[in-house]
Write a protein that holds these residues in place. Structure first.
Motif, PDB file in Angstrom:
ATOM      1  N   LEU A 449       0.830  -1.207   0.000  1.00 19.58           N
ATOM      2  CA  LEU A 449       0.000   0.000   0.000  1.00 19.58           C
ATOM      3  C   LEU A 449       0.866   1.259   0.000  1.00 19.58           C
ATOM      4  CD1 LEU A 449      -2.768  -1.066   2.544  1.00 19.58           C
ATOM      5  CD2 LEU A 449      -2.863  -1.069   0.058  1.00 19.58           C
ATOM      6  N   TYR A 453       1.029   4.155  -2.961  1.00 20.82           N
ATOM      7  CA  TYR A 453       0.932   5.593  -2.711  1.00 20.82           C
ATOM      8  C   TYR A 453       2.137   6.320  -3.321  1.00 20.82           C
ATOM      9  CZ  TYR A 453       1.091  10.065  -0.319  1.00 20.82           C
ATOM     10  OH  TYR A 453       1.168  11.411  -0.069  1.00 20.82           O
ATOM     11  N   PHE A 491     -15.439   4.522   0.843  1.00 18.83           N
ATOM     12  CA  PHE A 491     -14.607   4.817   2.016  1.00 18.83           C
ATOM     13  C   PHE A 491     -15.462   5.025   3.283  1.00 18.83           C
ATOM     14  CE2 PHE A 491     -11.356   7.846   4.066  1.00 18.83           C
ATOM     15  CZ  PHE A 491     -10.568   6.805   4.516  1.00 18.83           C
ATOM     16  N   CYS A 508      -8.389  -2.438   6.099  1.00 18.89           N
ATOM     17  CA  CYS A 508      -7.228  -2.984   5.378  1.00 18.89           C
ATOM     18  C   CYS A 508      -7.659  -3.590   4.051  1.00 18.89           C
ATOM     19  CB  CYS A 508      -6.522  -4.040   6.217  1.00 18.89           C
ATOM     20  SG  CYS A 508      -5.874  -3.413   7.772  1.00 18.89           S
ATOM     21  N   LEU A 511      -8.458  -0.906   1.596  1.00 16.05           N
ATOM     22  CA  LEU A 511      -7.292  -0.219   1.021  1.00 16.05           C
ATOM     23  C   LEU A 511      -6.554  -1.120   0.035  1.00 16.05           C
ATOM     24  CD1 LEU A 511      -5.968   1.578   4.229  1.00 16.05           C
ATOM     25  CD2 LEU A 511      -7.113   2.641   2.268  1.00 16.05           C
ATOM     26  N   THR A 543      -7.138   8.817  -5.269  1.00 19.05           N
ATOM     27  CA  THR A 543      -6.629   7.528  -4.788  1.00 19.05           C
ATOM     28  C   THR A 543      -5.507   7.751  -3.779  1.00 19.05           C
ATOM     29  OG1 THR A 543      -7.157   6.544  -6.926  1.00 19.05           O
ATOM     30  CG2 THR A 543      -5.695   5.298  -5.496  1.00 19.05           C
ATOM     31  N   THR A 546      -6.897   9.059  -0.485  1.00 16.03           N
ATOM     32  CA  THR A 546      -7.631   8.062   0.299  1.00 16.03           C
ATOM     33  C   THR A 546      -6.680   7.015   0.870  1.00 16.03           C
ATOM     34  OG1 THR A 546      -9.540   8.454  -1.115  1.00 16.03           O
ATOM     35  CG2 THR A 546      -9.604   6.476   0.253  1.00 16.03           C
ATOM     36  N   LEU A 547      -5.683   6.634   0.071  1.00 13.82           N
ATOM     37  CA  LEU A 547      -4.693   5.678   0.604  1.00 13.82           C
ATOM     38  C   LEU A 547      -3.988   6.257   1.821  1.00 13.82           C
ATOM     39  CD1 LEU A 547      -2.890   4.218  -2.572  1.00 13.82           C
ATOM     40  CD2 LEU A 547      -4.236   2.940  -0.887  1.00 13.82           C
ATOM     41  N   GLY A 550      -6.449   6.614   4.751  1.00 14.07           N
ATOM     42  CA  GLY A 550      -6.799   5.303   5.299  1.00 14.07           C
ATOM     43  C   GLY A 550      -5.648   4.712   6.094  1.00 14.07           C
TER      44      GLY A 550
END
Ligand code: ARG
Length: 562
Positions: A449, A453, A491, A508, A511, A543, A546-547, A550
């Motif tokens: 993840l 990003y 989300f 998790c 994501l 994206t 939000t990543l 999160g």
């Protein structure tokens, strides 16, 4: 926007219009691509109730539901499912929405971490700390008024020998640097040295009698032990601070009153000198009720007594509407008894008391995970090892990072991997700790993840694009863009799901699915040299945001490059 709740509302209104009020629409993400984006399975049960054919009812629900502007198509599939495909413009319009503060005005107490201060923090406290902290962050993001309560074990006869030993050693920082050894030494002396054992017992008497000098010594020991825990919290980057500590000892002055109150309510029975509560629901194998001991025959109080006082404090003084206990599964009986007795006594004030249990962390051999033996704080050594392993991993992937940046990335990836390995599993089961799996760039891991990003950030850098300057609503054209926008729109519903279930693994999974949807989009939809570049860059930006948001809610850092 909670997508699932919105669709549920619309379909249930449709159900009512179709003549089946108060039926559950049973909405969820589609289980197969041919079922669209969301599906509702409620028509089957509702049709049974109404005595009509499921497919007919499903068709009527669709006709009677206001889905305009939300779904671009809705159809009956299978035995009577409702399959919805969401509208592209609707999804695009939802991008960049901020989190809705649905919890505003609601206070929630989260009891987590809570190590026993006689010894060093144990692995199961690490799990509680990680799961509890992610839960606290998610609830706060949803606007809940979160009160962290670190219910540390700081009282009990065991402290007698520790304080007695401390009296002898003085605050020798060497000895106190390793609490595990200090504890072992004190216990050893207690077993073998009768004079010491007598002194230790006297310390217990003095502590209970409120002797100020003894209490001061005890406080010093607690402070030192707590500073070890704080070092672990800081290394982990969790949000616990000294002001969140309210240990067992904080309730000492309430205990006599609790006993008097329970007696007055007729809840206590004397049994072999001890005061016990007998609640019918706790029967042993022999059919006899198992007592809950509130006060021992020697006058001492127990774990239950303090916890009763804590429930009363949290619902009464703190006025919380929900009490969450993040404690390992071995204490399930304790909490069932505690909650039942608290309800009998009225301490629950009708609020929800919830034990959110978790399983054990196992080593590769399937036995309870052990940190390396040796000197120093074991959990700190363990976290150092995580950082070192992450450094090797990142170095192999990107040797060009400078020393300072490498330090930051190694920390973010190492600590992130440890937390994520724990958070991404359904907490109710045991989980096997595996350095290789959790440090991999592939699969449902923190590095995957974090890498997703960083990859988006590097895309912006390569294109010389200032992500902040992009504005507007993108047009969605390709199926991969649709799938990505859909996932982004989920989300809020995911965060609310974590809040209600106290299961961070849902975030998790979300994501991971988001990063995977992004990778598919990225493979199929060129971004920088496309003539719809700005539309696609907007999807990239949302994206990335939000990543990182999160991951932040899971307590995991992102880095710009790795
Ligand atoms: N200190 C306890 C232990 O390590 C956990 C405390 C959990 N919280 C509570 N309110 N009982 O086992």
């Amino acid at each position: 926007m909670n997508l699932k709740a919105l669709i549920t509302d619309r379909l249930e209104a449709g159900l009512a219009r179709a003549g089946v009020p108060d039926a559950d629409a049973i909405v969820g993400p589609a289980t197969r691509p041919e079922f669209g984006d969301y599906q509702a399975n409620g028509a089957m049960a509702a049709a049974k109730r109404a005595g009509v054919k499921p497919r007919d009812l499903a068709a009527r629900i669709i006709a009677d539901s206001d889905l305009a502007g939300i779904a671009s198509s809705s159809e009956v599939t299978g035995p009577g499912f409702i399959s919805l495909r969401l509208d592209d413009d609707f999804l695009a319009g939802a991008l960049g929405e901020t989190i809705e503060p649905v919890g505003r005005g609601t206070r929630v107490v989260i009891d987590y971490s809570h190590p026993n201060l006689a010894k060093e923090m144990q692995v199961h406290h690490l799990r509680s700390t990680i799961i509890g902290d992610a839960t606290a962050r998610v609830l706060e993001a949803l606007g809940y008024d979160v009160v962290r309560q670190n219910h540390v074990g700081d009282w009990g006869t065991g402290f007698g020998r520790l304080v007695a030993h401390l009296n002898d050693t003085g605050e020798d920082s060497e000895a106190l640097g390793d609490l595990e050894r200090f504890y072992t030494q004190a216990s050893g002396r207690f077993e073998t040295d009768p004079a010491f054992a007598d002194r230790a017992r006297q310390v217990v008497v003095d502590l209970q009698g409120g002797d100020s000098e003894t209490l001061e010594r005890w406080r010093r020991y607690i402070d030192i032990s707590m500073s070890h825990c704080q070092a672990v919290y800081d290394r982990l980057g969790v949000s616990l601070r000294p002001e969140h500590v309210r240990g067992e000892s904080a309730y000492n002055d309430d205990l006599d009153d609790i006993v008097a109150d329970l007696s007055a309510k007729g809840l206590l029975t004397e049994d072999e000198g001890a005061l016990c509560a007998f609640l019918d629901e706790f029967k042993g194998k022999d059919g006899n009720v198992v007592p809950i001991i509130v006060k021992k025959s020697d006058g001492g109080y127990l774990y239950h007594s303090t916890d009763l006082a804590a429930v009363r404090y949290r619902t009464g003084t703190l006025r919380a509407e929900r009490l969450l206990y993040i404690v390992d599964a071995r204490q399930s009986l304790h909490f069932r008894q505690l909650f039942a007795l608290a309800r009998e006594a009225g301490y629950d004030r009708g609020v929800s008391l919830e034990h959110h249990a978790f399983g054990m962390m196992l080593g590769a051999d399937g036995r309870p995970f052990k940190t390396r033996e040796g000197s120093g704080t074991r959990l700190l050594d363990f976290l150092d090892e995580a950082t070192e392993r992450a450094r090797e991993l990142v170095q192999a992937k990107n040797p060009s990072l400078g020393a300072a940046e490498m330090d930051r990335v190694a920390r973010a990836v190492g600590i992130g991997a440890v937390k994520y390995a724990d958070l991404s599993k359904n907490r109710t089961g045991d989980y096997v700790f595996d350095w290789h799996a959790m440090m991999s760039f592939e699969g449902n891991t923190a590095p995957y993840l974090q890498y997703a990003y960083a990859r988006i950030r590097s895309l912006f850098e390569r294109g010389g694009v200032d992500a902040g300057s992009l504005s507007g609503t993108p047009t969605i054209r390709e199926p991969e863009e649709h799938a990505l926008a859909l996932q982004l729109a989920r989300f809020q519903e995911t965060l609310e799901q974590v809040a209600s279930t106290v299961m961070p693994h849902h975030l998790c999974t979300y994501l991971y699915d988001l990063a995977s949807a992004f990778m598919r989009f990225y493979e199929n939809c060129p971004v920088l040299d496309s003539d719809v570049r700005d539309d696609r860059l907007l999807l990239c930006r949302h994206t990335a945001e939000t990543l990182s948001q999160g991951l932040d809610l899971l307590g995991i850092e992102t880095v710009e490059r790795m």
